[in-house]
Design an enzyme around this catalytic site. Sequence first.
Site, PDB file in Angstrom:
ATOM      1  N   HIS A 166     -15.588   2.185 -42.354  1.00 36.25           N
ATOM      2  CA  HIS A 166     -14.911   3.109 -43.278  1.00 36.25           C
ATOM      3  C   HIS A 166     -13.567   3.623 -42.774  1.00 36.25           C
ATOM      4  O   HIS A 166     -12.875   4.341 -43.490  1.00 36.25           O
ATOM      5  CB  HIS A 166     -15.809   4.311 -43.592  1.00 36.25           C
ATOM      6  CG  HIS A 166     -15.937   5.264 -42.449  1.00 36.25           C
ATOM      7  ND1 HIS A 166     -16.846   5.085 -41.444  1.00 36.25           N
ATOM      8  CD2 HIS A 166     -15.240   6.397 -42.141  1.00 36.25           C
ATOM      9  CE1 HIS A 166     -16.726   6.070 -40.573  1.00 36.25           C
ATOM     10  NE2 HIS A 166     -15.750   6.871 -40.959  1.00 36.25           N
TER      11      HIS A 166
HETATM   12  C1  UD1 Z   1     -13.571  11.012 -43.977  1.00 38.49           C
HETATM   13  C2  UD1 Z   1     -12.861  11.450 -42.703  1.00 38.49           C
HETATM   14  C3  UD1 Z   1     -13.260  10.557 -41.545  1.00 38.49           C
HETATM   15  C4  UD1 Z   1     -14.785  10.508 -41.411  1.00 38.49           C
HETATM   16  C5  UD1 Z   1     -15.406  10.114 -42.738  1.00 38.49           C
HETATM   17  C6  UD1 Z   1     -16.908  10.196 -42.642  1.00 38.49           C
HETATM   18  C7  UD1 Z   1     -10.624  12.393 -43.067  1.00 38.49           C
HETATM   19  C8  UD1 Z   1      -9.175  12.171 -42.955  1.00 38.49           C
HETATM   20  N1  UD1 Z   1     -11.405  11.333 -42.867  1.00 38.49           N
HETATM   21  O1  UD1 Z   1     -13.111   9.716 -44.295  1.00 38.49           O
HETATM   22  O2  UD1 Z   1     -12.739  11.078 -40.344  1.00 38.49           O
HETATM   23  O3  UD1 Z   1     -15.111   9.572 -40.420  1.00 38.49           O
HETATM   24  O4  UD1 Z   1     -14.972  11.020 -43.759  1.00 38.49           O
HETATM   25  O5  UD1 Z   1     -17.535   9.466 -43.628  1.00 38.49           O
HETATM   26  O6  UD1 Z   1     -11.029  13.510 -43.321  1.00 38.49           O
HETATM   27  N2  UD1 Z   1     -14.924   8.715 -51.970  1.00 38.49           N
HETATM   28  C9  UD1 Z   1     -15.813   8.643 -53.005  1.00 38.49           C
HETATM   29  N3  UD1 Z   1     -16.864   9.517 -53.008  1.00 38.49           N
HETATM   30  C10 UD1 Z   1     -17.070  10.448 -52.041  1.00 38.49           C
HETATM   31  C11 UD1 Z   1     -16.147  10.508 -50.995  1.00 38.49           C
HETATM   32  C12 UD1 Z   1     -15.081   9.643 -50.975  1.00 38.49           C
HETATM   33  O7  UD1 Z   1     -15.681   7.825 -53.898  1.00 38.49           O
HETATM   34  O8  UD1 Z   1     -18.064  11.185 -52.101  1.00 38.49           O
HETATM   35  C13 UD1 Z   1     -13.803   7.749 -51.927  1.00 38.49           C
HETATM   36  C14 UD1 Z   1     -12.558   8.238 -52.652  1.00 38.49           C
HETATM   37  O9  UD1 Z   1     -11.961   7.142 -53.267  1.00 38.49           O
HETATM   38  C15 UD1 Z   1     -11.689   8.733 -51.523  1.00 38.49           C
HETATM   39  C16 UD1 Z   1     -12.063   7.789 -50.375  1.00 38.49           C
HETATM   40  O10 UD1 Z   1     -13.446   7.522 -50.568  1.00 38.49           O
HETATM   41  O11 UD1 Z   1     -10.326   8.685 -51.815  1.00 38.49           O
HETATM   42  C17 UD1 Z   1     -11.844   8.379 -48.992  1.00 38.49           C
HETATM   43  O12 UD1 Z   1     -12.503   9.620 -48.866  1.00 38.49           O
HETATM   44  P1  UD1 Z   1     -11.982  10.759 -47.860  1.00 38.49           P
HETATM   45  O13 UD1 Z   1     -12.905  11.897 -47.875  1.00 38.49           O
HETATM   46  O14 UD1 Z   1     -10.539  11.033 -48.106  1.00 38.49           O
HETATM   47  O15 UD1 Z   1     -12.024  10.050 -46.449  1.00 38.49           O
HETATM   48  P2  UD1 Z   1     -13.172   9.181 -45.776  1.00 38.49           P
HETATM   49  O16 UD1 Z   1     -12.717   7.777 -45.718  1.00 38.49           O
HETATM   50  O17 UD1 Z   1     -14.473   9.486 -46.409  1.00 38.49           O
HETATM   51  N1  UDP Z   2     -24.925   7.463 -42.011  1.00 41.43           N
HETATM   52  C1  UDP Z   2     -25.923   7.520 -42.980  1.00 41.43           C
HETATM   53  N2  UDP Z   2     -25.924   6.572 -43.962  1.00 41.43           N
HETATM   54  C2  UDP Z   2     -25.013   5.566 -44.030  1.00 41.43           C
HETATM   55  C3  UDP Z   2     -24.002   5.510 -43.019  1.00 41.43           C
HETATM   56  C4  UDP Z   2     -23.980   6.485 -42.042  1.00 41.43           C
HETATM   57  O1  UDP Z   2     -26.786   8.397 -42.938  1.00 41.43           O
HETATM   58  O2  UDP Z   2     -25.081   4.740 -44.956  1.00 41.43           O
HETATM   59  C5  UDP Z   2     -24.906   8.504 -40.973  1.00 41.43           C
HETATM   60  C6  UDP Z   2     -24.999   7.962 -39.557  1.00 41.43           C
HETATM   61  O3  UDP Z   2     -26.351   7.785 -39.183  1.00 41.43           O
HETATM   62  C7  UDP Z   2     -24.302   9.050 -38.761  1.00 41.43           C
HETATM   63  C8  UDP Z   2     -23.230   9.565 -39.718  1.00 41.43           C
HETATM   64  O4  UDP Z   2     -23.647   9.158 -41.024  1.00 41.43           O
HETATM   65  O5  UDP Z   2     -25.182  10.112 -38.454  1.00 41.43           O
HETATM   66  C9  UDP Z   2     -21.896   8.976 -39.379  1.00 41.43           C
HETATM   67  O6  UDP Z   2     -20.996   9.265 -40.396  1.00 41.43           O
HETATM   68  P1  UDP Z   2     -19.739   8.357 -40.745  1.00 41.43           P
HETATM   69  O7  UDP Z   2     -19.932   7.000 -40.211  1.00 41.43           O
HETATM   70  O8  UDP Z   2     -19.501   8.513 -42.198  1.00 41.43           O
HETATM   71  O9  UDP Z   2     -18.546   9.142 -40.020  1.00 41.43           O
HETATM   72  P2  UDP Z   2     -18.003   9.236 -38.524  1.00 41.43           P
HETATM   73  O10 UDP Z   2     -19.142   9.493 -37.605  1.00 41.43           O
HETATM   74  O11 UDP Z   2     -17.277   7.969 -38.206  1.00 41.43           O
HETATM   75  O12 UDP Z   2     -17.043  10.361 -38.588  1.00 41.43           O
END
Ligand code: UD1
Ligand code: UDP
Length: 377
Positions: A222
Amino acid sequence: MKIVTVVGARPQFIKAAAVNRAIHQWNKKKKRIREILVHTGQHYDVLMDKVFFEELALPRPNYHLGVGSGSHAEQTGMMLERIEAVLKKEKPMVVMVYGDTNSTLAGALAAAKLNIPVAHVEAGLRSDDRTMPEEINRLLTDHVSTFLFCPTDQAIQNLLREGIEDEKTRKVKNVGDVMYDSILHYSKLAEEKSTVLKDLNLYFSTPNSEHRTQNYYLATLHRAENTDDPKRLRSILKALDELGRKMPVIFPLHPRTKKMMNASHLLSRFKNIKCMEPVSYLNMLKLEKNAEAILTDSGGVQKEAYWLRTPCVTLREVTEWGYTVKEGWNMVSGWRTFDILQAIQKLSILKKRRKKEIGQQRGAGEAIVRFLSQWSL
Ligand code: UD1
Ligand code: UDP
């Protein structure tokens, strides 16, 4: 003592659950701590949000700010404005933020500007790559924080390099990792409750009709650096597809990844990858524990792989979790197909380096709560 906790993204629900549980335990025997939970709304899909609140038994947020997705500035700006309003009303003694997302930065900045002490959980991590949005979020959050709760000694060293150290007005402590608390607490539940292996047909019957788990790889992706660059995304998916010829590759898709795969018409192209919706935390723990190996660019998943003793390949150029590599459980491969496939092959060579015991202290949540309570007296 009143604490405002700001969360918004999937991994923050998991981290905050550990401290929330520790607060409950503390309140049973000691002075009362009141936690006000603020959800920025950064993650909002049911499978990225509600599922975690239910499974982790997190209380309903006292405030849901409904910010949703947007550019970094849009998202962070809107959060800042709305968090500030909550803080002015609640007047907490401390604001607690987790990790390195935009919700972390907004919570920290809003509090610091109101002169409310900020407690940063998972402080001091660095990749030294300022093109990563998370690196900017961590740097700024750490520099405005009063309490820096670090998960490792390396994190303490990173802060020292930037002149942030334990002193009278600023506290830097290695408390351990709240995600380790969560994994200890929820692994047992995952064993009891999760039916994900059966649901995904990852069991097979032996001749004496005993059920065994089939070998499979688990992958997650991601990070913007991987998903938003079509060349990198294709290259990683090619490696997963190649691995999928030998054994199933289970790939729960982050919504960002799904969106980018759709945009590049890649969703149905790689037939050997089992793409699916994000899975719940308990299902994820079960999948991680039983996988042959994990391929991921997630910070949390790398650590969980280490704690669950599953070898891991990190689909990035660096990792913030150096001990997982040092102890032979993790290999940093980057994004090129060839390098990823090589790393998977090399995992077995690392076996010799692996220690049996996990170098991790437990009770990070409790340590944080104890520390803040003593400070508030
Ligand atoms: C965010 C964090 C990242 C973290 C990740 C965990 C920032 C800059 N990034 O990344 O550090 O590792 O969360 O998962 O804060 N979207 C949906 N539904 C949702 C959420 C997101 O469709 O519920 C889609 C949207 O198109 C959105 C994109 O995902 O624009 C990115 O979401 P965003 O929350 O901006 O960043 P993440 O990639 O989730
Ligand atoms: N996780 C989950 N379901 C998924 C993918 C990740 O429950 O389909 C959990 C994973 O076990 C961990 C956390 O989400 O505890 C990690 O989050 P993510 O990878 O979104 O973000 P990051 O740790 O890179 O910030």
